[in-house]
Design an enzyme around this catalytic site. Structure first.
Site, mmCIF file in Angstrom:
data_model
loop_
_atom_site.group_PDB
_atom_site.id
_atom_site.type_symbol
_atom_site.label_atom_id
_atom_site.label_comp_id
_atom_site.label_asym_id
_atom_site.label_seq_id
_atom_site.Cartn_x
_atom_site.Cartn_y
_atom_site.Cartn_z
ATOM 1 N N SER A 17 0.828 -1.217 0.000
ATOM 2 C CA SER A 17 0.000 0.000 0.000
ATOM 3 C C SER A 17 0.860 1.263 0.000
ATOM 4 C CB SER A 17 -0.893 0.006 1.242
ATOM 5 O OG SER A 17 -1.615 -1.186 1.336
ATOM 6 N N GLY A 18 1.824 1.340 0.892
ATOM 7 C CA GLY A 18 2.626 2.551 1.027
ATOM 8 C C GLY A 18 3.620 2.721 -0.103
ATOM 9 N N GLU A 37 9.690 -5.868 -5.485
ATOM 10 C CA GLU A 37 8.694 -6.624 -4.724
ATOM 11 C C GLU A 37 9.088 -8.096 -4.762
ATOM 12 O OE1 GLU A 37 6.035 -6.198 -2.628
ATOM 13 O OE2 GLU A 37 6.210 -8.379 -2.589
ATOM 14 N N THR A 44 0.359 -6.694 1.343
ATOM 15 C CA THR A 44 -0.465 -7.441 2.294
ATOM 16 C C THR A 44 -1.947 -7.161 2.111
ATOM 17 O OG1 THR A 44 1.335 -7.321 3.883
ATOM 18 C CG2 THR A 44 -0.833 -7.866 4.761
ATOM 19 N N CYS A 45 -2.317 -5.905 2.016
ATOM 20 C CA CYS A 45 -3.736 -5.551 1.974
ATOM 21 C C CYS A 45 -4.453 -6.270 0.835
ATOM 22 C CB CYS A 45 -3.885 -4.038 1.821
ATOM 23 S SG CYS A 45 -5.587 -3.512 1.698
ATOM 24 N N CYS A 50 -6.550 -7.067 4.041
ATOM 25 C CA CYS A 50 -7.890 -6.469 4.042
ATOM 26 C C CYS A 50 -8.848 -7.063 3.015
ATOM 27 C CB CYS A 50 -7.814 -4.973 3.746
ATOM 28 S SG CYS A 50 -6.277 -4.139 4.146
ATOM 29 N N LYS A 53 -9.549 -10.911 3.190
ATOM 30 C CA LYS A 53 -10.209 -11.094 4.487
ATOM 31 C C LYS A 53 -11.677 -10.673 4.414
ATOM 32 C CE LYS A 53 -10.454 -7.785 7.114
ATOM 33 N NZ LYS A 53 -9.761 -6.888 8.012
ATOM 34 N N TYR A 181 -7.482 -7.576 16.296
ATOM 35 C CA TYR A 181 -8.578 -7.533 15.327
ATOM 36 C C TYR A 181 -8.523 -8.680 14.327
ATOM 37 C CZ TYR A 181 -5.886 -5.344 11.475
ATOM 38 O OH TYR A 181 -4.996 -5.088 10.455
ATOM 39 N N ILE A 182 -7.320 -9.104 13.959
ATOM 40 C CA ILE A 182 -7.228 -10.193 12.975
ATOM 41 C C ILE A 182 -7.737 -11.492 13.601
ATOM 42 C CG2 ILE A 182 -5.626 -11.573 11.570
ATOM 43 C CD1 ILE A 182 -3.969 -9.013 11.165
ATOM 44 N N GLU A 185 -11.559 -11.349 13.803
ATOM 45 C CA GLU A 185 -12.163 -11.412 12.461
ATOM 46 C C GLU A 185 -12.150 -12.848 11.935
ATOM 47 O OE1 GLU A 185 -11.181 -6.905 10.796
ATOM 48 O OE2 GLU A 185 -9.787 -8.511 10.334
ATOM 49 N N ALA A 344 -12.159 -0.099 11.429
ATOM 50 C CA ALA A 344 -13.229 -1.094 11.602
ATOM 51 C C ALA A 344 -12.594 -2.408 12.010
ATOM 52 C CB ALA A 344 -14.001 -1.265 10.303
ATOM 53 N N HIS A 439 -34.522 8.194 9.778
ATOM 54 C CA HIS A 439 -35.357 7.161 10.376
ATOM 55 C C HIS A 439 -36.005 6.271 9.313
ATOM 56 C CE1 HIS A 439 -37.937 5.477 13.456
ATOM 57 N NE2 HIS A 439 -38.976 5.670 12.644
ATOM 58 N N GLU A 444 -29.313 6.578 13.519
ATOM 59 C CA GLU A 444 -30.016 7.718 14.127
ATOM 60 C C GLU A 444 -29.770 7.785 15.630
ATOM 61 O OE1 GLU A 444 -34.424 7.529 14.275
ATOM 62 O OE2 GLU A 444 -34.208 5.499 13.529
HETATM 63 C C1 LIG Z 1 -5.100 -10.471 7.765
HETATM 64 C C2 LIG Z 1 -4.939 -8.972 7.678
HETATM 65 C C3 LIG Z 1 -6.055 -8.168 7.584
HETATM 66 C C4 LIG Z 1 -5.916 -6.794 7.501
HETATM 67 N N1 LIG Z 1 -7.047 -6.043 7.409
HETATM 68 C C5 LIG Z 1 -6.954 -4.710 7.318
HETATM 69 C C6 LIG Z 1 -8.116 -3.908 7.179
HETATM 70 O O1 LIG Z 1 -9.245 -4.412 7.167
HETATM 71 N N2 LIG Z 1 -7.958 -2.568 7.057
HETATM 72 C C7 LIG Z 1 -6.723 -1.978 7.058
HETATM 73 O O2 LIG Z 1 -6.632 -0.760 6.924
HETATM 74 N N3 LIG Z 1 -5.597 -2.708 7.205
HETATM 75 C C8 LIG Z 1 -5.693 -4.053 7.329
HETATM 76 N N4 LIG Z 1 -4.553 -4.807 7.441
HETATM 77 C C9 LIG Z 1 -3.252 -4.113 7.532
HETATM 78 C C10 LIG Z 1 -2.757 -3.703 6.159
HETATM 79 O O3 LIG Z 1 -2.718 -4.813 5.310
HETATM 80 C C11 LIG Z 1 -1.389 -3.063 6.301
HETATM 81 O O4 LIG Z 1 -1.464 -2.009 7.227
HETATM 82 C C12 LIG Z 1 -0.870 -2.509 4.968
HETATM 83 O O5 LIG Z 1 -0.816 -3.511 3.996
HETATM 84 C C13 LIG Z 1 0.507 -1.892 5.190
HETATM 85 O O6 LIG Z 1 1.059 -1.485 3.975
HETATM 86 P P1 LIG Z 1 2.623 -1.418 3.769
HETATM 87 O O7 LIG Z 1 2.845 -0.751 2.461
HETATM 88 O O8 LIG Z 1 3.263 -0.849 4.971
HETATM 89 O O9 LIG Z 1 3.099 -2.932 3.738
HETATM 90 P P2 LIG Z 1 2.629 -4.170 2.876
HETATM 91 O O10 LIG Z 1 1.319 -3.942 2.237
HETATM 92 O O11 LIG Z 1 2.778 -5.334 3.776
HETATM 93 O O12 LIG Z 1 3.692 -4.257 1.709
HETATM 94 C C14 LIG Z 1 5.028 -4.592 1.954
HETATM 95 C C15 LIG Z 1 5.545 -5.312 0.730
HETATM 96 O O13 LIG Z 1 6.955 -5.385 0.804
HETATM 97 C C16 LIG Z 1 7.371 -6.641 0.275
HETATM 98 N N5 LIG Z 1 8.719 -6.883 0.786
HETATM 99 C C17 LIG Z 1 9.097 -7.073 2.067
HETATM 100 N N6 LIG Z 1 10.446 -7.184 2.150
HETATM 101 C C18 LIG Z 1 10.922 -7.048 0.891
HETATM 102 C C19 LIG Z 1 12.242 -7.056 0.334
HETATM 103 N N7 LIG Z 1 13.314 -7.181 1.103
HETATM 104 N N8 LIG Z 1 12.362 -6.903 -0.995
HETATM 105 C C20 LIG Z 1 11.270 -6.760 -1.791
HETATM 106 N N9 LIG Z 1 10.009 -6.741 -1.316
HETATM 107 C C21 LIG Z 1 9.841 -6.871 0.016
HETATM 108 C C22 LIG Z 1 6.313 -7.598 0.783
HETATM 109 O O14 LIG Z 1 6.260 -8.785 0.014
HETATM 110 C C23 LIG Z 1 5.047 -6.757 0.633
HETATM 111 O O15 LIG Z 1 4.419 -6.949 -0.617
HETATM 112 C C24 LIG Z 1 -4.640 -6.195 7.505
HETATM 113 C C25 LIG Z 1 -3.495 -6.994 7.590
HETATM 114 C C26 LIG Z 1 -3.646 -8.362 7.680
HETATM 115 C C27 LIG Z 1 -2.418 -9.230 7.780
#
Ligand SMILES: Cc1cc2nc3c(=O)[nH]c(=O)nc-3n(C[C@H](O)[C@H](O)[C@H](O)COP(=O)(O)OP(=O)(O)OC[C@H]3O[C@@H](n4cnc5c(N)ncnc54)[C@H](O)[C@@H]3O)c2cc1C
Length: 465
Positions: A17-18, A37, A44-45, A50, A53, A181-182, A185, A344, A439, A444
């Protein structure tokens, strides 16, 4: 800095995501950007958080919908659930999203390396699969977090949420360990899909950090739905037994189960990343220590998202990634505001929350007013389901400002998103009171709680009628 002597202006490690947001926005500002990547673009999301899930949550809610329909004149037919079919459909959707993420990066002009990356020094990134190194003026660490399983005899038998998305079949019985939360859920998911489900948590109540009424309320409602919720316990040892497991609990009890899933937290993903080669300072649990602009102890190395352990949520990682790119490549220094982040829990029933818990507010303000209602939603007057909804407003008595809102019940997450705007704008309890109710709805109740704390009532519709 003369950036032309580097291969890239920005190298992003981690396309979640970030990282994806930061890469795209930086490229939009004219930077030469590459991203690595190691697993699947989207992070992860999209891949194992997310999105999959919530798809499983939807799937698991049908068993209750079928039951509820009887109260509305329906006689549902014999329903059959096919786990493999659900997982295949979920995987197709994740593949589709993965392709969109890749396309969006490519059309933004970001070069993608499908490899694990690690820092060789503060400007050099080793690309393992490619067997070469590249250099960059600025490096962004966006590697997320990884599930943490404590050490105990038999820990190797336990799965985490990562594997839960790819099980070959639905277990007849599952034990979920954790109170976050995980954990709650997934307890709802497996319970709703028909697996007998136990939830073990070592603390006194599930969902530490959430408002106490949400914690006890969810515990109660989950138990009503048949989840075997046990607090003040954990697994001391796990043994394989006839196709399943025997979990020996710290309390001395034993639990036979088909599968054990640990959801006991996630740790910043910095192991083996070579951050020590660049002199990047790490904090508790290996998080990258950053300032308000996501800058690490090394001025040209930044970090966003879960790896910084600030607020581990997708929209926060996205906002941090965007702010980083605007700050460094858009000449618009932007700091993320962490106040009033709505969130949530897609438990059953659902939680939506924003702002301070009652306990946090009592710590911060001299005088706090609580408005609270627990009632049977209109739908359940016919569905026969004994589920109660809970709404709570936390008010700073001196200013009248609503500083927290906590909801347990259907659509709580959707409501929390909207209430968050009011809190962001500094709305007072009088503003809530002056808003005319919609309503009949459950929401409400948020604008009709006139008495400071009130005892459980009947449905708002009936009350308003
Ligand atoms: C089961 C579960 C449910 C969730 N549900 C929610 C939700 O409902 N709502 C919500 O807001 N958040 C939820 N989250 C949290 C959310 O997924 C994370 O907060 C979000 O993905 C964080 O984004 P990020 O960019 O920090 O990391 P990530 O999305 O984890 O991305 C990091 C990426 O870096 C890659 N990586 C790691 N190390 C290396 C490396 N050395 N070289 C190359 N690539 C690498 C990984 O493979 C991964 O793809 C959930 C998480 C989980 C596990």
């Amino acid at each position: 800095m003369d950036t032309t002597r580097f291969d890239y202006d920005l190298f992003v490690i981690g396309a979640g995501s970030g990282g994806v947001r930061a890469a795209r926005i930086a490229a939009g500002h004219g930077a030469r950007v590459a991203i690595a990547e190691e697993y699947r673009v989207g992070g992860t999301c999209v891949v194992r958080g997310c999105i999959p899930k919530k798809l499983l949550v939807y799937a698991s809610q049908f068993s209750q919908h079928f039951e509820e329909s009887r109260g509305f004149g329906w006689t549902p037919g014999a329903a059959r659930f096919d786990w493999a079919d659900l997982i295949a459909r979920k995987d197709r959707e994740i593949d589709r999203l993965n392709r969109i993420y890749i396309r969006n990066l490519e059309t933004s002009g970001v070069e993608i390396f499908k490899t694990r990356a690690r820092l060789a020094d503060d400007h050099t990134v080793d690309l393992e699969a490619a067997g070469r190194a590249v250099t960059a003026a600025t490096i962004l660490i966006a590697t997320g977090a990884w599930p943490f399983v404590p050490e105990f005899p038999g820990a190797e038998h336990a799965i985490t949420s990562n594997e839960a998305f790819h099980l070959d079949s639905l277990p007849g019985h599952i034990t979920i360990v954790g109170g976050g939360y995980i954990a709650v859920e997934f307890a709802g998911i497996f319970n709703g899909l028909g697996a007998r489900t136990a939830l073990l948590y070592r603390g006194p109540e599930i969902l530490r950090g959430f408002d106490d009424d949400l914690r006890s309320g969810l515990h109660e409602e989950m138990a009503k739905k048949g989840v075997d919720v046990r607090v003040m316990t954990e697994i001391a040892a796990l043994e394989q037994r006839d196709g399943g497991y025997l979990a020996r609990l710290a309390t001395g009890d034993a639990l036979e189960t088909g599968l054990v899933m640990y959801a006991t937290g996630r740790k910043p993903n910095t192991a083996g990343l070579g951050l020590e080669n660049a002199g990047v300072e790490l904090g508790d649990f290996g998080k990258v220590v950053v300032d308000q602009h996501s800058r690490s102890s090394v001025p040209h190395i930044y970090a966003v998202g879960d790896v910084t352990d600030r607020a581990a949520l997708t929209p926060v990682a996205i906002r941090e990634g965007h702010a980083f790119a605007d700050t460094v490549f858009g000449t618009r220094p932007t700091a993320v505001d962490y106040a009033n982040i709505p969130s949530a829990v897609f438990s059953q029933p659902e939680i939506g929350t924003v702002g301070l818990t009652e306990a946090e507010a009592r710590d911060r303000f001299a005088d706090v007013d609580i408005y609270k209602s627990r009632f049977r939603p209109l739908k359940h007057t016919l569905s026969g389901l004994g589920e109660l909804m809970m709404m709570k407003l936390v008010v700073d008595a001196a200013s009248g400002r609503v500083v927290g809102c906590h909801i347990l019940g259907p659509d709580a997450g959707e409501m929390a998103q909207l209430v968050a705007i009011s809190l962001k704008l500094g709305a007072t309890k009088s503003d809530f009171d002056a808003t005319i109710a919609l309503h009949p709805s459950s929401a409400e109740e948020l604008v009709t709680m006139h008495e400071k704390w009130q005892p459980p009532s009947s449905s708002p519709a009936a009350a308003a009628g």
